[in-house]
Scaffold this active site. Structure first.
Site, PDB file in Angstrom:
ATOM      1  N   LYS A  77       1.032  -1.334   0.015  1.00 16.10           N
ATOM      2  CA  LYS A  77       0.450  -0.029   0.152  1.00 16.10           C
ATOM      3  C   LYS A  77       0.343   0.666  -0.091  1.00 16.10           C
ATOM      4  O   LYS A  77       1.901   0.761   0.416  1.00 16.10           O
ATOM      5  CB  LYS A  77      -0.358   0.033   1.522  1.00 16.10           C
ATOM      6  N   SER A 152      -9.503   1.582   2.430  1.00 17.48           N
ATOM      7  CA  SER A 152      -8.841   1.841   1.649  1.00 17.48           C
ATOM      8  C   SER A 152      -7.906   1.404   1.435  1.00 17.48           C
ATOM      9  O   SER A 152      -7.146   1.922   0.162  1.00 17.48           O
ATOM     10  CB  SER A 152      -8.332   3.508   3.080  1.00 17.48           C
ATOM     11  N   SER A 176      -9.427  -0.181   7.395  1.00 15.35           N
ATOM     12  CA  SER A 176      -9.756  -0.570   6.158  1.00 15.35           C
ATOM     13  C   SER A 176      -8.507  -1.704   5.027  1.00 15.35           C
ATOM     14  O   SER A 176      -8.245  -1.349   3.998  1.00 15.35           O
ATOM     15  CB  SER A 176      -8.687   0.583   5.761  1.00 15.35           C
TER      16      SER A 176
HETATM   17  N1  GLN Z   1     -13.336   3.814   6.146  1.00 18.14           N
HETATM   18  C1  GLN Z   1     -12.979   3.946   7.488  1.00 18.14           C
HETATM   19  C2  GLN Z   1     -12.871   5.878   7.095  1.00 18.14           C
HETATM   20  O1  GLN Z   1     -13.129   6.055   6.025  1.00 18.14           O
HETATM   21  C3  GLN Z   1     -11.339   3.547   7.775  1.00 18.14           C
HETATM   22  C4  GLN Z   1     -10.416   3.439   6.957  1.00 18.14           C
HETATM   23  C5  GLN Z   1      -9.207   3.014   7.384  1.00 18.14           C
HETATM   24  O2  GLN Z   1      -8.986   1.959   8.174  1.00 18.14           O
HETATM   25  N2  GLN Z   1      -7.910   3.731   7.483  1.00 18.14           N
HETATM   26  O3  GLN Z   1     -12.136   6.402   7.996  1.00 18.14           O
END
Ligand code: GLN
Length: 470
Positions: A77, A152, A176
């Site tokens: 990532k 994400s 994420s």
């Molecule tokens: N979808 C969640 C957010 O928007 C989780 C994001 C993440 O785990 N980085 O914060």
């Protein structure tokens, strides 16, 4: 070599048996990336030295060396630092930034001789659940190109689901890793808070962030997790190394009242079927209550922006990446941040700054921290009675790109994953078959949670789940 069915375990066996070389393996993935990535936009960059890395792995294999990940092609990532490579967190503000050092997890993987194929797309600074918030275009779900891969870490999940790598790293602040794993039909997990060093991961919410693996099987997921977990003095929250708890999980708790709100009926049906199969395989399934956990979303969307707003203060047009010169230093900050950050990132910086400001900190941030303590207590109480807690990973299958333009609708998709980060416990998402949408079979995931330090229970129940799904 059939890279569409290959696992890390099988590749390890074949590499050690000299059925193919790490060079052959990397070249096969490079060819497939070349063919598929333009459509999926899973990789933001494919590294120029992939074959060189593979050759170095081959030299070690030739000498008779073997580590679980020697010569295994992985995707990383774009918020995890690899020394000498660009890293952008999918943001314009890190334009041209090159990592001056490697993350702890990268050092660990390099020590094993893993091969890094490239860096994968994500929601900007890991803020989002669909990978639509990237400054470099959305990633598509390989199961249906009109749909999102989740986020994400959507680039890592899509790359693996499309067989453009054998395993991948993501970061998980509120789901994420687990949510895109579920939406792409693969396995994804985050360990206990502190199990994997955050050194060299671009910070979002520091009390929530964890780096973790994606793989096709639970066993492969554990192989990557074992490689990256362990104490690191450079992360003050890194846990000391200690022997894993090895108690066979027997009782699965299900917080049915929590699940009933807004979960897609098809997802609920798959979930109940999975529990029935696990129960037939010898697990006891029990109803549990988690009374404070339904407040997790409200708590998360205060704590996370608060921490992110302070973490992102460092991007000022002076120290990292983009610099838009202004009349004076404040003007430079404003211009750089105004042009460098996308809409969702700016929204969260505003929310975070607001909930931390004097006059509001008691009403919002401190209250959220108090409710967070209640959420932790709920889990502690539940884990006195059950070994595992199960929920669907996501309330719906992959949604269409553009479908959740309202940020609150997007946030609601995190309902089952954020409690895990707030409590600091480990969680894994394992595929639980598919639901039909527009003629496509879309994967959905089941999430298992365990108490602090008990990742082994997740791998055990996860493998049992894979077995009953076959
Ligand atoms: N979808 C969640 C957010 O928007 C989780 C994001 C993440 O785990 N980085 O914060």
């Amino acid at each position: 070599m059939d890279i569409e069915t290959l696992t890390i375990k099988e590749a390890r066996r074949a590499l050690d048996a000299k059925e193919f070389t790490a060079h052959d393996l990397a070249a096969a993935f490079l060819a497939r990336i070349e063919k598929k990535n333009a459509e999926l936009n899973a990789f933001l960059e494919v590294f120029v030295d992939v074959l060189e890395q593979a050759d170095a792995a081959d030299a070690r294999i030739q000498k008779g060396e073997s580590t679980p990940l020697l010569g295994i092609p992985l995707a990383i990532k774009d918020n995890i630092l690899i020394k000498g490579k660009r890293v952008s967190a999918a943001s314009k503000i890190l334009d041209g930034y090159v990592a001056p050092y490697s993350a702890h997890v990268i050092e660990r993987l390099q020590a094993q001789g893993a091969v890094f194929l490239g860096r994968t797309n994500m929601d900007e600074f890991a803020m989002g659940g669909s990978t639509e918030n990237s400054a470099f275009g959305r990633t598509k779900n390989p199961h249906d190109l009109a749909r999102v891969p989740g986020g994400s870490s959507g680039g890592s999940a899509a790359a693996l689901a499309a067989h453009l790598c054998l395993g991948a790293l993501g970061t998980d602040t509120g789901g994420s890793i687990r949510q895109p794993a579920a939406l792409c039909g693969i396995v994804g997990m985050k360990g206990t808070y502190g199990s994997v060093s955050r050194f060299g991961a671009i910070a979002m919410g520091s009390s929530l962030d964890q780096i973790g693996p994606f793989a096709h099987t639970v066993e492969d997921t554990q192989t990557i997790f074992d490689a990256i977990a362990g104490h690191d003095a450079r992360d003050a929250t890194s846990l000391p190394d200690k022997k894993a708890v090895d108690k066979k999980p027997k009782v699965i708790g299900v917080p049915r009242a929590f699940l009933s709100q807004g979960t897609d009926p098809d997802v609920l049906a798959r979930f109940e079927e999975s529990l029935a199969l696990l129960s037939a395989a010898g697990y006891e399934v029990r109803n549990i209550e988690l009374p404070a956990v339904p407040h997790s979303l409200a708590v998360y969307y205060i704590v996370m922006p608060a921490e992110a707003s302070t973490n992102l203060a460092r991007f000022d047009g002076v120290r990292f990446g983009l610099a838009v010169p202004g009349e004076h230093v404040l003007d430079t900050y404003k211009k750089t941040r105004g042009q460098g950050f996308g809409k969702e990132v700016r929204r969260r910086i505003l929310i975070g700054t607001y909930v931390l400001s004097s006059g509001y900190v008691d009403a919002y941030y401190r209250k959220a921290e108090a409710v967070r303590a209640l959420i932790k207590n709920d889990f502690a109480r539940a884990f006195a009675e059950v070994d595992i807690i199960a929920t669907p990973t996501s309330p719906t299958p992959a949604f269409k790109a553009g479908e959740k333009e309202d940020p609150l609708a997007m946030y609601a998709a995190d309902i089952f994953t954020v409690p895990v980060n707030l409590a600091g416990i480990p969680g894994i998402s394992v595929p639980m078959k598919t639901v039909l949408r527009d003629g496509n079979e879309l994967p959905v995931g089941i999430q298992f949670m365990a108490t602090h330090g008990n990742e082994q229970a997740l791998f055990t129940v996860g493998a049992a789940c894979e077995a009953v799904m076959r």
